[in-house]
Design a protein around this motif. Structure first.
Motif, PDB file in Angstrom:
ATOM      1  N   ILE A   1      -3.848   3.810  -1.307  1.00  0.00           N
ATOM      2  CA  ILE A   1      -2.413   3.916  -1.598  1.00  0.00           C
ATOM      3  C   ILE A   1      -1.791   2.554  -1.341  1.00  0.00           C
ATOM      4  N   LYS A   2      -0.807   2.204  -2.180  1.00  0.00           N
ATOM      5  CA  LYS A   2      -0.098   0.952  -1.941  1.00  0.00           C
ATOM      6  C   LYS A   2       1.333   1.282  -1.533  1.00  0.00           C
ATOM      7  N   PHE A   3       1.718   0.816  -0.359  1.00  0.00           N
ATOM      8  CA  PHE A   3       3.118   0.937   0.056  1.00  0.00           C
ATOM      9  C   PHE A   3       3.768  -0.416  -0.191  1.00  0.00           C
ATOM     10  N   GLU A   4       4.744  -0.446  -1.103  1.00  0.00           N
ATOM     11  CA  GLU A   4       5.414  -1.715  -1.416  1.00  0.00           C
ATOM     12  C   GLU A   4       6.280  -2.112  -0.220  1.00  0.00           C
ATOM     13  N   ASN A   5       6.219  -3.377   0.174  1.00  0.00           N
ATOM     14  CA  ASN A   5       7.059  -3.826   1.302  1.00  0.00           C
ATOM     15  C   ASN A   5       8.529  -3.497   1.061  1.00  0.00           C
ATOM     16  N   ARG A   6       8.982  -3.696  -0.175  1.00  0.00           N
ATOM     17  CA  ARG A   6      10.416  -3.512  -0.412  1.00  0.00           C
ATOM     18  C   ARG A   6      10.867  -2.052  -0.251  1.00  0.00           C
ATOM     19  N   SER A   7       9.907  -1.107  -0.366  1.00  0.00           N
ATOM     20  CA  SER A   7      10.318   0.298  -0.302  1.00  0.00           C
ATOM     21  C   SER A   7      10.733   0.723   1.115  1.00  0.00           C
ATOM     22  N   PHE A   8      10.509  -0.150   2.097  1.00  0.00           N
ATOM     23  CA  PHE A   8      10.935   0.178   3.469  1.00  0.00           C
ATOM     24  C   PHE A   8      12.396  -0.207   3.710  1.00  0.00           C
ATOM     25  N   PHE A   9      13.012  -0.874   2.738  1.00  0.00           N
ATOM     26  CA  PHE A   9      14.394  -1.341   2.917  1.00  0.00           C
ATOM     27  C   PHE A   9      15.237  -0.793   1.771  1.00  0.00           C
ATOM     28  N   ARG A  10      16.088   0.176   2.047  1.00  0.00           N
ATOM     29  CA  ARG A  10      16.887   0.751   0.970  1.00  0.00           C
ATOM     30  C   ARG A  10      18.348   0.567   1.318  1.00  0.00           C
ATOM     31  N   LYS A  11      19.038   1.650   1.741  1.00  0.00           N
ATOM     32  CA  LYS A  11      20.477   1.547   2.010  1.00  0.00           C
ATOM     33  C   LYS A  11      20.794   1.362   3.483  1.00  0.00           C
ATOM     34  N   GLY A  12      20.034   2.063   4.296  1.00  0.00           N
ATOM     35  CA  GLY A  12      20.246   1.972   5.735  1.00  0.00           C
ATOM     36  C   GLY A  12      21.612   2.472   6.172  1.00  0.00           C
ATOM     37  N   ALA A  13      22.078   3.541   5.538  1.00  0.00           N
ATOM     38  CA  ALA A  13      23.418   4.045   5.873  1.00  0.00           C
ATOM     39  C   ALA A  13      23.329   5.332   6.677  1.00  0.00           C
ATOM     40  N   VAL A  14      24.385   5.605   7.443  1.00  0.00           N
ATOM     41  CA  VAL A  14      24.514   6.924   8.074  1.00  0.00           C
ATOM     42  C   VAL A  14      25.441   7.725   7.153  1.00  0.00           C
ATOM     43  N   GLY A  15      24.961   8.868   6.655  1.00  0.00           N
ATOM     44  CA  GLY A  15      25.823   9.703   5.813  1.00  0.00           C
ATOM     45  C   GLY A  15      25.521   9.612   4.328  1.00  0.00           C
TER      46      GLY A  15
END
Ligand code: PAP
Length: 336
Positions: free
Chosen positions: A290-304
């Motif tokens: 499986i390939k986990f793209e580095n960028r997929s760990f950083f999305r919106k980072g919001a509460v709510g």
């Protein structure tokens, strides 16, 4: 849920080949279900473990020897693991690296704080971890009761990051969807994902057992387990970083505080800074095939962010799970 009667020490002994056979036999005996991204999950020691990780988990349980200075970062997927790794790495290594030469500029946080079951025990059941700089930093998604005995018994520290289940389920749906797409696997809807989450069948779940295991331990042994919440980090990163630094025995000095070191670390580890780094825009973390793209760990980072995704009936259902499983023990979350 039935408890699996398995003692790694007694069930699996002998040559490597024999070990492998015994592990395969054990895995074949466990309840299985079709999971996401990788097809199967197995119910092992009361949690749903991606089946392909089970040999690694068993090797970890059998062989890992904690040192008293070790720091283990624990979480359920999509609760803020990547952020916590960057923060703790920076706090612990602040006398070795400044902001201008921090390895975070050139390495993904997952490479700086390797995961036990995904990385370290992936290709070798007995990796040599003695040469790692101390304090050694490790990460895991394994529930508290299944941690290696030496982690539970020694003086090493555990820092757990939790996140409100509303945002966690939405975040994990986005992540798995993206990972499925980049691995040519079929899509599935938020409704399907939500159902699995609420049934407790998400990887490393049930999510309530995972949180409660670490929560109860943090109440009983506060010097051993520090229980953090993603929402608190968003609200007061400076206060939370001070707490982390004290917990690992490296409190910030007055001089460091006056020099605004805490704010610098917070800025370096912010979603915006990490997301914009070349190393986190490109590159992949391979785990088996499986390939986990580095960028997929950083999305919106919001509460709510869940407000845009969950229907009122989904909200009611999650609320009632939280009220039944967590609130009676004092575990509550801010959700907006
Ligand atoms: P993992 O457990 O698979 O490593 P994890 O890092 O826990 O994943 O979760 C990723 C979430 O943390 C994403 O949330 P979102 O989908 O709601 O946006 C990601 O954006 C968020 N995240 C990653 N890095 C940071 C950071 N530096 N600050 C705040 N949030 C972050």
């Amino acid at each position: 849920m039935a408890h699996q009667q398995f003692s790694p020490q007694s069930a699996i002994v002998g040559s490597e080949e024999h070990d492998r056979e015994a592990i395969d036999e054990l895995i074949a005996s466990l309840p299985q279900r079709k999971g996401v991204v990788r097809p199967f999950q197995s119910l092992y020691q009361d949690f749903w473990c991606p089946t392909y990780l089970l040999p690694n988990v068993i090797a970890l349980q059998r062989h890992f020897q904690a040192k008293h200075k070790d720091i283990v970062l624990a979480s359920q997927p999509k609760s803020g693991t990547t952020w916590l790794k960057a923060l703790v790495f920076s706090v612990v290594n602040r006398s070795r690296f400044g902001i201008s030469n921090t390895p975070l500029l050139t390495s993904n946080p997952h490479d700086l704080v390797p995961g036990f079951e995904y990385q370290l025990y992936g290709s070798n059941p007995t990796p040599n971890l003695d040469s790692l700089a101390e304090p050694r930093l490790f990460a895991t998604h394994i529930p508290y009761p299944s941690l290696p005995e030496s982690v539970k018994q020694s003086d090493c520290r555990i820092i757990y990051i939790s996140r409100n289940p509303f945002d966690a389920v939405v975040s994990s749906w986005h992540f798995y969807l993206e990972t499925a797409q980049s691995n040519d696997q079929p899509k599935w809807s938020l409704e399907e994902h939500f159902e699995i989450y609420c049934q407790g069948k998400i990887s490393f779940g049930p999510f309530w057992d995972h949180m409660m295991g670490y929560w109860k331990e943090s109440l009983e042994r506060p010097h051993k387990v520090l229980f953090l919440k993603y929402e608190d980090l968003k609200e007061d990163i400076v206060g939370q970083l001070k707490k982390v630094a004290e917990f690992v025995g490296l409190p910030f000095t007055e001089e460091e505080e006056e020099g605004r070191m805490i704010e610098e670390i917070a800025k370096m580890c912010s979603l915006k800074t990490l997301k914009d780094l070349e190393v986190n825009k490109a590159g992949k973390i391979p785990v088996l095939n499986i390939k986990f793209e580095n960028r997929s760990f950083f999305r919106k980072g919001a509460v709510g962010d869940w407000v845009k995704h969950l229907t009122p009936s989904m909200v009611d259902r999650l609320n009632s799970i939280m009220q039944e499983k967590m609130s009676p023990f004092g575990l509550e979350f801010k959700t907006r």
